[in-house]
Write a protein that holds these residues in place. Structure first.
Motif, mmCIF file in Angstrom:
data_model
loop_
_atom_site.group_PDB
_atom_site.id
_atom_site.type_symbol
_atom_site.label_atom_id
_atom_site.label_comp_id
_atom_site.label_asym_id
_atom_site.label_seq_id
_atom_site.Cartn_x
_atom_site.Cartn_y
_atom_site.Cartn_z
ATOM 1 N N LEU A 167 -5.946 2.857 -6.542
ATOM 2 C CA LEU A 167 -6.035 3.721 -5.352
ATOM 3 C C LEU A 167 -7.456 3.694 -4.824
ATOM 4 O O LEU A 167 -8.407 3.557 -5.590
ATOM 5 N N THR A 168 -7.588 3.867 -3.514
ATOM 6 C CA THR A 168 -8.913 3.975 -2.920
ATOM 7 C C THR A 168 -9.501 5.338 -3.239
ATOM 8 O O THR A 168 -10.658 5.458 -3.619
ATOM 9 N N SER B 46 0.830 -1.211 0.000
ATOM 10 C CA SER B 46 0.000 0.000 0.000
ATOM 11 C C SER B 46 0.860 1.254 0.000
ATOM 12 O O SER B 46 0.557 2.222 -0.695
ATOM 13 N N THR C 156 2.344 1.714 -3.443
ATOM 14 C CA THR C 156 1.322 2.184 -4.380
ATOM 15 C C THR C 156 1.094 3.680 -4.202
ATOM 16 O O THR C 156 1.021 4.430 -5.182
ATOM 17 N N SER C 157 0.991 4.136 -2.953
ATOM 18 C CA SER C 157 0.814 5.566 -2.684
ATOM 19 C C SER C 157 2.002 6.368 -3.197
ATOM 20 O O SER C 157 1.837 7.421 -3.800
ATOM 21 N N HIS D 9 -4.720 4.392 -0.131
ATOM 22 C CA HIS D 9 -4.795 3.044 -0.694
ATOM 23 C C HIS D 9 -4.782 2.052 0.457
ATOM 24 O O HIS D 9 -3.826 1.994 1.223
#
Length: 173
Positions: free
Chosen positions: A134-135, A48, A51-52, A153
């Protein structure tokens, strides 16, 4: 009486050894399960975070490319916060055309939509190219020349201030 006899002390020793082996096996399995759980949690957090970071690096690089007066703005597209990056292109006929790159989050993805200015209303949210899972992502202008970018994320949030520089091509995280 010639039969088979087991000494009581030897039987008790065998039971004690079996109990100790079983206890060791249970403790070993428990330790392995705990280690697997810790590894899985750490791996998910690292994924996570990466990814961010990837999303923020991409956004920073896009800002570096468009860092000219009036070319970067915070706006909305498809009901979502968006970073709007404008550019002017000249056609073969000498006409000036404006194009916009929208960076936004939709459908669980950070997306990029490149289109001629004014045509974005004819598009759908999935028209943008999915870049990074991504969230959510939000953009706001914190002050003149400062853009606040927040990406999330899977529970990990990163929210740096990106500075637009007077010198083209420089963005400072």
């Amino acid at each position: 009486m010639g039969g088979f006899t087991i000494k009581r002390s030897s039987f008790m020793e065998s039971v004690a050894i079996l109990v100790l082996c079983a206890l060791f096996a249970v403790l070993a399995i428990g330790a392995i399960a705990t280690g697997v759980n810790a590894y899985t949690g750490t791996t998910a957090l690292v994924e996570s975070t990466n990814t961010s970071r990837t999303a923020l690096a991409y956004i920073s690089n896009q800002l570096r490319q468009y860092d000219s007066a009036g070319m970067v703005a915070v706006g909305r597209i498809f009901g979502e916060d968006a970073l709007v990056l404008r550019e002017i292109a000249y056609g073969m006929d000498g006409e000036e055309y404006e194009y916009c790159t929208y960076i936004y989050c939709s459908g669980g993805w950070l997306r990029e939509l490149y289109t001629e200015a004014g045509l974005e209303g004819d598009m759908i949210p999935d028209a943008g190219t999915g870049l990074v899972a991504l969230t959510s992502a939000s953009f706001s202008e914190a002050a003149q020349g400062l853009i606040q970018v927040t990406v999330r994320h899977q529970g990990v949030e990163a929210s740096p201030l990106l500075t637009l520089s007077a010198r083209a091509g420089e963005v400072t995280p």
